[in-house]
Design an enzyme around this catalytic site. Structure first.
Site, PDB file in Angstrom:
ATOM      1  N   GLY A  84       0.816  -1.222   0.000  1.00 56.99           N
ATOM      2  CA  GLY A  84       0.000   0.000   0.000  1.00 56.99           C
ATOM      3  C   GLY A  84       0.840   1.258   0.000  1.00 56.99           C
ATOM      4  O   GLY A  84       2.059   1.222   0.161  1.00 56.99           O
ATOM      5  N   GLY A  85       0.155   2.388  -0.205  1.00 56.77           N
ATOM      6  CA  GLY A  85       0.825   3.676  -0.351  1.00 56.77           C
ATOM      7  C   GLY A  85       1.554   4.128   0.905  1.00 56.77           C
ATOM      8  O   GLY A  85       2.618   4.723   0.841  1.00 56.77           O
ATOM      9  N   GLU A  88       7.849  -9.879   4.714  1.00 60.14           N
ATOM     10  CA  GLU A  88       7.186 -10.777   3.764  1.00 60.14           C
ATOM     11  C   GLU A  88       7.569 -10.363   2.335  1.00 60.14           C
ATOM     12  O   GLU A  88       8.012 -11.164   1.542  1.00 60.14           O
ATOM     13  CB  GLU A  88       5.683 -10.678   3.966  1.00 60.14           C
ATOM     14  CG  GLU A  88       4.871 -11.493   2.991  1.00 60.14           C
ATOM     15  CD  GLU A  88       3.395 -11.370   3.297  1.00 60.14           C
ATOM     16  OE1 GLU A  88       2.995 -11.576   4.449  1.00 60.14           O
ATOM     17  OE2 GLU A  88       2.625 -11.048   2.370  1.00 60.14           O
ATOM     18  N   LEU A 101      -7.794  -0.531   6.132  1.00 60.43           N
ATOM     19  CA  LEU A 101      -8.914   0.169   5.483  1.00 60.43           C
ATOM     20  C   LEU A 101      -9.750   0.910   6.517  1.00 60.43           C
ATOM     21  O   LEU A 101     -10.268   1.987   6.244  1.00 60.43           O
ATOM     22  CB  LEU A 101      -9.779  -0.828   4.714  1.00 60.43           C
ATOM     23  CG  LEU A 101      -9.116  -1.425   3.462  1.00 60.43           C
ATOM     24  CD1 LEU A 101      -9.943  -2.576   2.902  1.00 60.43           C
ATOM     25  CD2 LEU A 101      -8.911  -0.358   2.392  1.00 60.43           C
ATOM     26  N   GLY A 141       0.170 -11.348   5.294  1.00 61.91           N
ATOM     27  CA  GLY A 141       1.012 -11.505   6.476  1.00 61.91           C
ATOM     28  C   GLY A 141       0.776 -10.416   7.498  1.00 61.91           C
ATOM     29  O   GLY A 141       1.613 -10.199   8.374  1.00 61.91           O
TER      30      GLY A 141
HETATM   31  N1  COA Z   1     -14.569   2.942   3.399  1.00 61.67           N
HETATM   32  C1  COA Z   1     -14.831   2.901   2.080  1.00 61.67           C
HETATM   33  N2  COA Z   1     -13.879   2.825   1.131  1.00 61.67           N
HETATM   34  C2  COA Z   1     -12.598   2.787   1.543  1.00 61.67           C
HETATM   35  C3  COA Z   1     -12.249   2.821   2.905  1.00 61.67           C
HETATM   36  C4  COA Z   1     -13.295   2.920   3.840  1.00 61.67           C
HETATM   37  N3  COA Z   1     -13.026   2.947   5.152  1.00 61.67           N
HETATM   38  N4  COA Z   1     -10.911   2.765   3.000  1.00 61.67           N
HETATM   39  C5  COA Z   1     -10.422   2.698   1.762  1.00 61.67           C
HETATM   40  N5  COA Z   1     -11.443   2.710   0.876  1.00 61.67           N
HETATM   41  C6  COA Z   1     -11.313   2.607  -0.575  1.00 61.67           C
HETATM   42  C7  COA Z   1     -10.394   3.695  -1.115  1.00 61.67           C
HETATM   43  O1  COA Z   1     -11.124   4.863  -1.429  1.00 61.67           O
HETATM   44  C8  COA Z   1      -9.833   3.007  -2.347  1.00 61.67           C
HETATM   45  O2  COA Z   1     -10.835   3.037  -3.353  1.00 61.67           O
HETATM   46  P1  COA Z   1     -10.448   3.205  -4.902  1.00 61.67           P
HETATM   47  O3  COA Z   1      -9.730   1.909  -5.253  1.00 61.67           O
HETATM   48  O4  COA Z   1     -11.774   3.351  -5.557  1.00 61.67           O
HETATM   49  O5  COA Z   1      -9.545   4.396  -4.970  1.00 61.67           O
HETATM   50  C9  COA Z   1      -9.698   1.554  -1.915  1.00 61.67           C
HETATM   51  O6  COA Z   1     -10.635   1.375  -0.855  1.00 61.67           O
HETATM   52  C10 COA Z   1      -8.290   1.181  -1.427  1.00 61.67           C
HETATM   53  O7  COA Z   1      -7.929   1.977  -0.332  1.00 61.67           O
HETATM   54  P2  COA Z   1      -6.445   2.509  -0.110  1.00 61.67           P
HETATM   55  O8  COA Z   1      -6.417   3.074   1.247  1.00 61.67           O
HETATM   56  O9  COA Z   1      -6.035   3.362  -1.254  1.00 61.67           O
HETATM   57  O10 COA Z   1      -5.601   1.149  -0.210  1.00 61.67           O
HETATM   58  P3  COA Z   1      -4.027   0.893  -0.317  1.00 61.67           P
HETATM   59  O11 COA Z   1      -3.670   0.642  -1.714  1.00 61.67           O
HETATM   60  O12 COA Z   1      -3.252   1.924   0.441  1.00 61.67           O
HETATM   61  O13 COA Z   1      -3.940  -0.500   0.464  1.00 61.67           O
HETATM   62  C11 COA Z   1      -4.799  -2.023   2.086  1.00 61.67           C
HETATM   63  C12 COA Z   1      -4.362  -0.601   1.782  1.00 61.67           C
HETATM   64  C13 COA Z   1      -5.213  -2.059   3.540  1.00 61.67           C
HETATM   65  C14 COA Z   1      -5.988  -2.445   1.220  1.00 61.67           C
HETATM   66  C15 COA Z   1      -3.602  -2.991   1.823  1.00 61.67           C
HETATM   67  O14 COA Z   1      -2.505  -2.578   2.577  1.00 61.67           O
HETATM   68  C16 COA Z   1      -3.938  -4.426   2.199  1.00 61.67           C
HETATM   69  O15 COA Z   1      -4.541  -5.134   1.451  1.00 61.67           O
HETATM   70  N6  COA Z   1      -3.502  -4.851   3.431  1.00 61.67           N
HETATM   71  C17 COA Z   1      -3.782  -6.187   3.931  1.00 61.67           C
HETATM   72  C18 COA Z   1      -2.626  -7.146   3.792  1.00 61.67           C
HETATM   73  C19 COA Z   1      -1.336  -6.688   4.369  1.00 61.67           C
HETATM   74  O16 COA Z   1      -1.196  -5.638   4.930  1.00 61.67           O
HETATM   75  N7  COA Z   1      -0.346  -7.519   4.268  1.00 61.67           N
HETATM   76  C20 COA Z   1       0.930  -7.196   4.867  1.00 61.67           C
HETATM   77  C21 COA Z   1       2.002  -8.089   4.575  1.00 61.67           C
HETATM   78  S1  COA Z   1       2.670  -7.822   2.921  1.00 61.67           S
END
Ligand code: COA
Length: 438
Positions: free
Chosen positions: A219-220, A240, A315, A338
């Site tokens: 993620g960002g 990971e 999220l 992970g």
């Molecule tokens: N309610 C509604 N929509 C939401 C939201 C909320 N609370 N939070 C985020 N969104 C939407 C955003 O607007 C975005 O929508 P878009 O695709 O239409 O722009 C989308 O959900 C993704 O959100 P964003 O915060 O930009 O995601 P990201 O790319 O920064 O990734 C995770 C964040 C949490 C999804 C990502 O880190 C993840 O999948 N984590 C789980 C696994 C992990 O962390 N593994 C770690 C070991 S590698």
């Protein structure tokens, strides 16, 4: 031993492999960027009478036909450990071709094997050397354990795949069929961090101490953090996913891996995903150990590291510290991956007196500020990725809430203080309604 002739005997075509697939067979496959692209691009060509094929996949880079077309409902099921955009799109369309496999990454394969027989592992590898060794290249994450578990092992051998060390080398004797391919590995699109992500990054950078061993999630926000670590000393990596930003910090002398407890002087990762520059960096590089996720992500292993610090994105988080990182209500978005493993590993490092920190980061709002990502309670249907009893630090662009050991009342106060100011009064009145604040 003439490994070349053994290798040649194992060569087959993708057409013959797909033609041979029988109803009810189960396939498990490798992680991006080692996705078996030839297999996935041809799987929809199974014989017309074949049905009930199960494929286990993770973070698919493309919307392959076998799960993106309605005609494959009932014929092929994509059981996905972590949704990528294509998997999500198929699920959003309501196709009955994709489903999620709840998992913690370090135990995913042990859990899988306890529930069914795996007929084939289909993965990707780098070319064979004179000793008969190929390598699993950029990922041993689930691959190493799947090779042990599957009845047959099929590898797409790609001359563009880097050779790596760790659990990655695989001997030709362990492989049943080889398909030769020649394509560039998929690359990550790196997007410059936003101002908000930079602000979150600054708070997190303040929490990271010299000598820490770091893990960064997807993620960002994790990417923004790594851009702000250039004044740190002797960081190490046990992660990971090994990223481009980690390589850049190594080249700048910030990451030395010299203060790590485990594998000093080495990067430890389960998979590598970035651009060609990163793939060139890991190629034949003895300082990078690509290892099985059942080891890298084991919280008890992670917890042995001095100042183990995990940074993962979320999220939404509720006022008591329950984290949801994989769904928006009932809409499945990505996966646990992970996250819980590495978070727990960092907290374990703290419990072991080694100064670890488990950090969950998120922007305070989504949808142009309309939606608060800090919520009184998670929406109906949301899975919990990190339970509140495991939580340590939560960071937004408005600050840091250190929740470990705190009461529900203290947590609600701290969480509201890092919410967006426009949403704080609503959160406060909701917290009073549900008895968190009084
Ligand atoms: N309610 C509604 N929509 C939401 C939201 C909320 N609370 N939070 C985020 N969104 C939407 C955003 O607007 C975005 O929508 P878009 O695709 O239409 O722009 C989308 O959900 C993704 O959100 P964003 O915060 O930009 O995601 P990201 O790319 O920064 O990734 C995770 C964040 C949490 C999804 C990502 O880190 C993840 O999948 N984590 C789980 C696994 C992990 O962390 N593994 C770690 C070991 S590698």
């Amino acid at each position: 031993m003439n490994y070349e002739s053994i290798y040649r005997e194992k060569l087959c075509t993708i057409e013959s492999l797909v033609e041979g697939i029988q109803s009810g067979e189960t396939f498990a496959t490798s992680v991006i960027p080692m996705t078996p692209q030839s297999f996935f691009s041809n799987l929809h060509l199974i014989r017309e009478d074949v049905k009930g094929v199960e494929v286990f996949t993770i973070l698919n880079p493309s919307p392959y036909d076998f799960f993106s077309k309605k005609e494959f409902e009932g014929r092929i099921l994509n059981n996905c450990w972590f949704y990528g955009p294509g998997d999500r799109a198929a699920a959003d369309k309501g196709l009955h071709t994709v489903t999620y496999v709840p998992n913690n990454a370090h135990q995913a394969i042990a859990d899988l094997v306890s529930s069914r027989r795996i007929d084939y592992f289909v993965g990707s590898a780098s070319a064979m050397d004179e000793h008969g060794f190929l390598t699993l290249s950029c990922s041993a994450f689930i691959e190493r354990d799947l090779i042990k578990a599957a009845r047959k092992v099929v590898l797409e051998v790609n001359p563009n795949a880097p050779r790596t060390f760790g659990d990655s080398p695989i001997h030709i004797s362990e492989v049943d069929h080889i398909i030769e391919v020649d394509h560039k590995l998929p690359e990550e699109t790196l997007i410059s961090p936003t101002k908000t992500e930079e602000r979150i990054g600054e708070f997190i950078a303040d929490l990271i101490e010299d000598g820490s061993t770091i893990q960064m999630g997807i993620g960002g926000v994790p990417y923004a953090v790594s851009k702000l670590l250039y004044d740190k000393k002797d960081l190490g990596v046990h992660t990971e996913m090994l990223t481009e930003a980690m390589m850049e910090l190594f080249e700048a002398g910030v990451i030395t891996n010299s203060k790590k407890t485990l594998y000093q002087g080495r990067f430890v990762c389960a998979f590598v995903f970035g651009t060609q520059k990163l793939y060139d960096f890991v190629n034949n590089n003895p300082s990078v150990f690509v290892m099985s996720g059942s080891f890298t992500n084991d919280p008890y292993v992670l917890g042995k590291n001095y100042r183990m610090t995990s940074i993962n994105a979320a999220l939404m988080v509720d006022l008591t510290g329950q984290v949801c990182s994989e769904a928006i209500g009932t809409r499945h978005y990505s996966g646990t991956g992970g996250q819980l493993d590495t978070h727990r590993g960092a907290v374990q490092s703290a419990l072991n007196g080694l100064d670890g920190k488990g950090i969950i980061a998120l922007r305070s709002t989504a949808k142009n500020g309309e939606v608060s990502k800090i919520v009184p309670f998670l929406p109906l249907g949301s899975p919990v990725t990190v339970p509140r009893q495991d939580i340590d630090y939560i960071v937004t662009e408005f600050g840091v809430a250190h929740l470990r050991g705190k009461t529900a009342y203290e947590r609600a106060k701290a969480m509201i203080s890092i919410a967006h100011p426009d949403h704080r009064s609503t959160l406060e009145s909701e917290a009073r309604k549900i008895g968190l604040l009084f």
